[in-house]
Write a protein that holds these residues in place. Structure first.
Motif, PDB file in Angstrom:
ATOM      1  N   ASP A   1     -15.379  -6.221   8.932  1.00 52.54           N
ATOM      2  CA  ASP A   1     -15.787  -5.194   7.967  1.00 52.54           C
ATOM      3  C   ASP A   1     -14.867  -3.848   8.237  1.00 52.54           C
ATOM      4  OD1 ASP A   1     -17.942  -6.845   7.099  1.00 52.54           O
ATOM      5  OD2 ASP A   1     -19.140  -6.373   8.893  1.00 52.54           O
ATOM      6  N   LEU A   2     -14.291  -3.478   7.318  1.00 51.37           N
ATOM      7  CA  LEU A   2     -13.462  -2.348   7.449  1.00 51.37           C
ATOM      8  C   LEU A   2     -13.866  -1.033   6.717  1.00 51.37           C
ATOM      9  CD1 LEU A   2     -10.174  -4.135   5.808  1.00 51.37           C
ATOM     10  CD2 LEU A   2     -11.088  -4.038   8.206  1.00 51.37           C
ATOM     11  N   ASP A   3     -13.746   0.091   7.562  1.00 50.99           N
ATOM     12  CA  ASP A   3     -13.953   1.220   7.065  1.00 50.99           C
ATOM     13  C   ASP A   3     -12.513   1.780   6.664  1.00 50.99           C
ATOM     14  OD1 ASP A   3     -16.779   1.415   7.616  1.00 50.99           O
ATOM     15  OD2 ASP A   3     -16.471   1.728   9.543  1.00 50.99           O
ATOM     16  N   LEU A   4     -12.488   2.422   5.379  1.00 47.88           N
ATOM     17  CA  LEU A   4     -11.231   2.844   4.702  1.00 47.88           C
ATOM     18  C   LEU A   4     -11.198   4.477   4.791  1.00 47.88           C
ATOM     19  CD1 LEU A   4     -11.233  -0.040   1.988  1.00 47.88           C
ATOM     20  CD2 LEU A   4     -10.170  -0.026   4.145  1.00 47.88           C
ATOM     21  N   ASP A   5     -10.068   4.960   4.706  1.00 47.63           N
ATOM     22  CA  ASP A   5      -9.747   6.239   4.605  1.00 47.63           C
ATOM     23  C   ASP A   5      -8.575   6.570   3.243  1.00 47.63           C
ATOM     24  OD1 ASP A   5      -9.102   9.048   4.902  1.00 47.63           O
ATOM     25  OD2 ASP A   5      -7.609   8.726   6.521  1.00 47.63           O
ATOM     26  N   PRO A   6      -9.325   7.041   2.328  1.00 49.25           N
ATOM     27  CA  PRO A   6      -8.477   6.894   1.014  1.00 49.25           C
ATOM     28  C   PRO A   6      -7.283   7.676   1.416  1.00 49.25           C
ATOM     29  CG  PRO A   6     -10.670   7.237   0.458  1.00 49.25           C
ATOM     30  CD  PRO A   6     -10.848   7.296   2.165  1.00 49.25           C
ATOM     31  N   PHE A   7      -6.051   7.432   0.720  1.00 47.34           N
ATOM     32  CA  PHE A   7      -4.760   7.901   0.796  1.00 47.34           C
ATOM     33  C   PHE A   7      -4.491   8.638  -0.330  1.00 47.34           C
ATOM     34  CE2 PHE A   7      -1.687   6.529   4.358  1.00 47.34           C
ATOM     35  CZ  PHE A   7      -2.330   7.112   5.296  1.00 47.34           C
ATOM     36  N   TRP A   8      -4.236   7.713  -1.555  1.00 51.22           N
ATOM     37  CA  TRP A   8      -4.034   8.249  -2.910  1.00 51.22           C
ATOM     38  C   TRP A   8      -4.404   7.254  -4.006  1.00 51.22           C
ATOM     39  CZ3 TRP A   8      -1.072   4.658  -4.872  1.00 51.22           C
ATOM     40  CH2 TRP A   8      -0.209   3.560  -4.446  1.00 51.22           C
ATOM     41  N   GLY A   9      -4.282   7.860  -5.176  1.00 49.16           N
ATOM     42  CA  GLY A   9      -4.805   7.147  -6.130  1.00 49.16           C
ATOM     43  C   GLY A   9      -6.167   7.352  -6.566  1.00 49.16           C
ATOM     44  N   PRO A  10      -6.296   6.997  -8.041  1.00 45.25           N
ATOM     45  CA  PRO A  10      -7.821   7.296  -8.631  1.00 45.25           C
ATOM     46  C   PRO A  10      -8.698   6.242  -8.246  1.00 45.25           C
ATOM     47  CG  PRO A  10      -6.367   6.885 -10.306  1.00 45.25           C
ATOM     48  CD  PRO A  10      -5.597   6.962  -9.006  1.00 45.25           C
ATOM     49  N   GLU A  11     -10.254   6.584  -8.189  1.00 43.61           N
ATOM     50  CA  GLU A  11     -11.135   5.477  -8.392  1.00 43.61           C
ATOM     51  C   GLU A  11     -11.474   5.363  -9.745  1.00 43.61           C
ATOM     52  OE1 GLU A  11     -14.223   6.421  -5.626  1.00 43.61           O
ATOM     53  OE2 GLU A  11     -13.054   6.733  -3.937  1.00 43.61           O
ATOM     54  N   VAL A  12     -10.586   4.327 -10.420  1.00 43.52           N
ATOM     55  CA  VAL A  12     -10.976   4.209 -11.741  1.00 43.52           C
ATOM     56  C   VAL A  12     -11.322   2.705 -11.968  1.00 43.52           C
ATOM     57  CG1 VAL A  12      -9.650   4.104 -14.036  1.00 43.52           C
ATOM     58  CG2 VAL A  12      -9.178   5.935 -12.243  1.00 43.52           C
ATOM     59  N   GLY A  13     -12.827   2.386 -12.065  1.00 46.92           N
ATOM     60  CA  GLY A  13     -13.217   1.068 -12.204  1.00 46.92           C
ATOM     61  C   GLY A  13     -13.043   0.125 -11.294  1.00 46.92           C
ATOM     62  N   ARG A  14     -13.634  -1.134 -11.425  1.00 51.84           N
ATOM     63  CA  ARG A  14     -13.826  -1.911 -10.136  1.00 51.84           C
ATOM     64  C   ARG A  14     -12.775  -2.678  -9.916  1.00 51.84           C
ATOM     65  NH1 ARG A  14     -18.167  -3.305  -7.356  1.00 51.84           N
ATOM     66  NH2 ARG A  14     -18.313  -5.098  -6.544  1.00 51.84           N
TER      67      ARG A  14
END
Length: 239
Positions: A204-217
């Protein structure tokens, strides 16, 4: 600058093409000498670094294989020189090679075969030092990345409602996760991983966003580790 090009030994000279791969990146393509030199570093100009490399066309009988170098420029002077055309001296395991380049070309003019090879090389080259900066090259290589096949026995990813989390089968913890929604790519660093071994191994991973948009699933997911990556399967639970 030219005085520093030849310090020791002979140097093979080759014509090369330069492709723009972002504000601080270029891709250099050249026909490989028959000695098949393994590139080690850029000797000159001094403000250009070799981030990764690959050979393409190794099985093509109709033409000589191609050397591909992903280069990062450190400053405006280096970027301008490569955009206009210059000479690169590359140290190899055999002897230096001098690459005479012309004006930079758009990334879209890179052949599909070369793009496919570089897509794999670039994903495999991600480190803490370049993960953020690689946004431009990875985004430009997105069509080739989307063509990477997903193995039937590859890791399986289950997406969560929270874009900062996901679960992955197996025990090989990735360093980064690249999500592809079809309309955009986004990359996240793996901040923490909680392991479960029964009834099946899972992270189970916890993620730290780096770059890029959250566009769609996301439609596809790539797990990037030290010196390699894996195209993952999306579980049925991901919808």
């Amino acid at each position: 600058m030219t005085a520093s090009f030849y310090r020791e030994g002979a140097s093979t000279r080759c014509d090369a093409r330069i492709f723009r791969f972002g504000s601080d990146w270029v891709l250099c393509s050249f026909r490989l000498p028959t000695s098949m030199p393994i590139p080690l570093a850029v000797v000159a100009p001094g403000d250009v670094t070799l981030e990764t490399w690959a050979f393409a066309g190794m099985t093509a009988r109709e033409k000589r294989p191609t050397g591909l170098l992903l280069l990062r420029t450190r400053g405006d002077a280096a970027g301008t020189a490569l955009a206009r055309g210059t000479r690169l001296v590359v140290a190899t395991h055999f002897h230096p090679i001098t690459l005479a380049t012309g004006p930079a070309e758009p990334a879209g003019t890179l052949s599909p075969g070369d793009a496919a090879v570089m897509a794999r090389a670039v994903l495999s080259s991600m480190t803490p030092q370049n993960a953020t900066a690689l946004a431009d090259p990875i985004t430009l290589l997105a069509p080739a990345i989307r063509d990477v096949p997903v193995p039937k026995d590859g890791p399986e990813v289950t997406l969560a409602d929270d874009p900062r989390a996901c679960s992955v089968s197996g025990t090989e913890v990735p360093n980064y996760v690249l999500f592809d929604s079809g309309s955009g790519l986004r990359c996240a660093r793996v901040a923490t991983a909680r392991m479960t071994f029964s009834p099946a191994s899972r992270m189970d991973l916890d993620l730290d966003p780096f770059w890029g948009p959250e566009v769609g699933r996301p439609r596809r997911v790539f797990l990037i580790a030290n010196g390699g990556f894996a195209a993952a399967r999306l579980s049925a639970a991901a919808g």
